[in-house]
Design a protein around this motif. Structure first.
Motif, PDB file in Angstrom:
ATOM      1  N   GLU A   1       0.834  -1.209   0.000  1.00  0.00           N
ATOM      2  CA  GLU A   1       0.000   0.000   0.000  1.00  0.00           C
ATOM      3  C   GLU A   1       0.863   1.251   0.000  1.00  0.00           C
ATOM      4  N   GLU A   2       1.956   1.231   0.762  1.00  0.00           N
ATOM      5  CA  GLU A   2       2.838   2.395   0.810  1.00  0.00           C
ATOM      6  C   GLU A   2       3.406   2.698  -0.572  1.00  0.00           C
ATOM      7  N   GLN A   3       3.803   1.648  -1.289  1.00  0.00           N
ATOM      8  CA  GLN A   3       4.337   1.829  -2.629  1.00  0.00           C
ATOM      9  C   GLN A   3       3.249   2.270  -3.606  1.00  0.00           C
ATOM     10  N   LEU A   4       2.030   1.756  -3.372  1.00  0.00           N
ATOM     11  CA  LEU A   4       0.919   2.092  -4.248  1.00  0.00           C
ATOM     12  C   LEU A   4       0.561   3.577  -4.141  1.00  0.00           C
ATOM     13  N   VAL A   5       0.606   4.116  -2.932  1.00  0.00           N
ATOM     14  CA  VAL A   5       0.290   5.531  -2.731  1.00  0.00           C
ATOM     15  C   VAL A   5       1.306   6.418  -3.444  1.00  0.00           C
ATOM     16  N   VAL A   6       2.553   5.955  -3.509  1.00  0.00           N
ATOM     17  CA  VAL A   6       3.576   6.712  -4.244  1.00  0.00           C
ATOM     18  C   VAL A   6       3.223   6.746  -5.730  1.00  0.00           C
ATOM     19  N   GLN A   7       2.754   5.604  -6.254  1.00  0.00           N
ATOM     20  CA  GLN A   7       2.395   5.528  -7.667  1.00  0.00           C
ATOM     21  C   GLN A   7       1.088   6.254  -7.966  1.00  0.00           C
ATOM     22  N   VAL A   8       0.139   6.145  -7.034  1.00  0.00           N
ATOM     23  CA  VAL A   8      -1.176   6.775  -7.221  1.00  0.00           C
ATOM     24  C   VAL A   8      -1.463   7.642  -5.994  1.00  0.00           C
ATOM     25  N   PRO A   9      -1.016   8.876  -5.976  1.00  0.00           N
ATOM     26  CA  PRO A   9      -1.164   9.741  -4.790  1.00  0.00           C
ATOM     27  C   PRO A   9      -2.608   9.937  -4.347  1.00  0.00           C
ATOM     28  N   GLU A  10      -3.561   9.782  -5.276  1.00  0.00           N
ATOM     29  CA  GLU A  10      -4.969   9.954  -4.923  1.00  0.00           C
ATOM     30  C   GLU A  10      -5.445   8.933  -3.884  1.00  0.00           C
ATOM     31  N   LEU A  11      -4.684   7.860  -3.721  1.00  0.00           N
ATOM     32  CA  LEU A  11      -5.075   6.804  -2.779  1.00  0.00           C
ATOM     33  C   LEU A  11      -4.638   7.082  -1.345  1.00  0.00           C
ATOM     34  N   LYS A  12      -3.952   8.179  -1.139  1.00  0.00           N
ATOM     35  CA  LYS A  12      -3.510   8.511   0.216  1.00  0.00           C
ATOM     36  C   LYS A  12      -4.729   8.689   1.119  1.00  0.00           C
ATOM     37  N   GLY A  13      -4.696   8.015   2.255  1.00  0.00           N
ATOM     38  CA  GLY A  13      -5.817   8.059   3.186  1.00  0.00           C
ATOM     39  C   GLY A  13      -6.761   6.885   3.043  1.00  0.00           C
ATOM     40  N   TYR A  14      -6.561   6.088   1.976  1.00  0.00           N
ATOM     41  CA  TYR A  14      -7.430   4.938   1.743  1.00  0.00           C
ATOM     42  C   TYR A  14      -6.718   3.603   1.989  1.00  0.00           C
ATOM     43  N   GLN A  15      -5.546   3.678   2.616  1.00  0.00           N
ATOM     44  CA  GLN A  15      -4.853   2.435   2.945  1.00  0.00           C
ATOM     45  C   GLN A  15      -5.682   1.635   3.944  1.00  0.00           C
ATOM     46  N   LEU A  16      -5.710   0.325   3.754  1.00  0.00           N
ATOM     47  CA  LEU A  16      -6.486  -0.540   4.639  1.00  0.00           C
ATOM     48  C   LEU A  16      -5.740  -0.805   5.936  1.00  0.00           C
ATOM     49  N   PHE A  17      -4.411  -0.860   5.873  1.00  0.00           N
ATOM     50  CA  PHE A  17      -3.609  -1.196   7.039  1.00  0.00           C
ATOM     51  C   PHE A  17      -2.701  -0.034   7.418  1.00  0.00           C
ATOM     52  N   SER A  18      -2.286  -0.068   8.669  1.00  0.00           N
ATOM     53  CA  SER A  18      -1.248   0.861   9.129  1.00  0.00           C
ATOM     54  C   SER A  18      -0.345   0.115  10.098  1.00  0.00           C
TER      55      SER A  18
END
Length: 264
Positions: free
Chosen positions: A243-260
């Motif tokens: 998810e962390e890598q995905l947010v870098v690729q698609v910044p619009e997904l920031k805040g929608y990560q399922l895990f922390s």
């Protein structure tokens, strides 16, 4: 008799799949697991949806289309591929949570049957029916109208429902079965005492051995389940990194990560 009461108590323990008494939620996190749920997810046959506590939503379908709060987000081929891999990871790993919960109920049934066989306990129909109800509750919590639902809200619902509807009922059903079968239990205890030649110390040792055998059988299942839970935790950690890598690729997904990751 003390050993019997202890074993009766143990019947209830495996069914409570990592029940947290502090906040009445159900969690598969443990001290070795450093991830926790941040948002909730719905997995449909053709769509993945992640929604936050304030009802913000992200939807990604099997056609590779991303929508955030109802607005389409244009993706290039690389972004679509990364999101598809992420979606596939969730579809593969998340249902294992429900599988582990169902296996926990099954382990409770194993403990129940072992104690019943050892002490000739009758009147277990009510408990068996209750176990079926718990299985149905697990299914209904995680599977809703062909949609897999999971997250902190789902865990809260499951924990509250279990505590309110089943915990006391299990204890009552076990106590009732023991009382109904007291004659058979006393006969079984008498047979064990005779088998020990009237030697109370030998009798206590035979009872201890019997309890140990039952515990060992149950623990074999419980240990296997614990390994599955630990493996699942590692998989969740890998998804969190994904998810962390995905947010870098698609910044619009920031805040929608399922895990922390938990803060130490």
């Amino acid at each position: 008799m003390k050993k019997l009461l202890l074993m009766s108590t143990l019947i209830c323990a495996p069914a409570v799949v990592a029940h947290n008494d502090n906040d009445s939620t159900v969690s598969f996190n443990n001290e070795q697991c450093n991830v926790e749920f941040k948002n909730d997810v719905r997995i449909k046959p053709d769509e993945l949806e992640i929604f936050t506590a304030n009802k913000q939503t992200m939807q990604f379908n099997t056609n590779g289309n991303l929508t955030i709060n109802g607005e389409s987000v244009a993706l290039n081929h690389s972004q679509q591929k990364a999101l598809t891999q992420y979606s596939d990871s969730l579809r593969t790993q998340l249902p294992e949570v429900a599988n582990i919960a169902l296996e926990g109920v099954k382990i409770a049934g194993v403990a129940l049957q072992e104690v019943a066989n050892a002490f000739n306990i009758d009147g277990l129909d009510n408990i068996s029916s209750l176990m079926d109800d718990i299985k149905l509750e697990v299914q209904n919590t995680f599977y809703q109208q062909d949609t897999f639902v999971m997250g902190q809200q789902s865990f809260n619902q499951f924990g509250e429902n279990f505590e309110q509807q089943f915990e006391q009922q299990i204890e009552t059903a076990v106590e009732s079965a023991v009382m109904q079968s007291m004659g058979s239990i006393l006969v079984a205890l008498g047979s064990e005492l005779l088998g020990s030649g009237g030697d109370m110390q030998a009798f206590e040792q035979r009872m201890e051995n019997m309890g140990t055998q039952i515990e060992e059988k149950v623990e074999q299942h419980a240990d296997a389940l614990e390994k599955r839970a630990n493996a699942l935790c590692e998989n969740f950690a890998n998804i969190a990194k994904q998810e962390e890598q995905l947010v870098v690729q698609v910044p619009e997904l920031k805040g929608y990560q399922l895990f922390s990751f938990k803060q130490n």
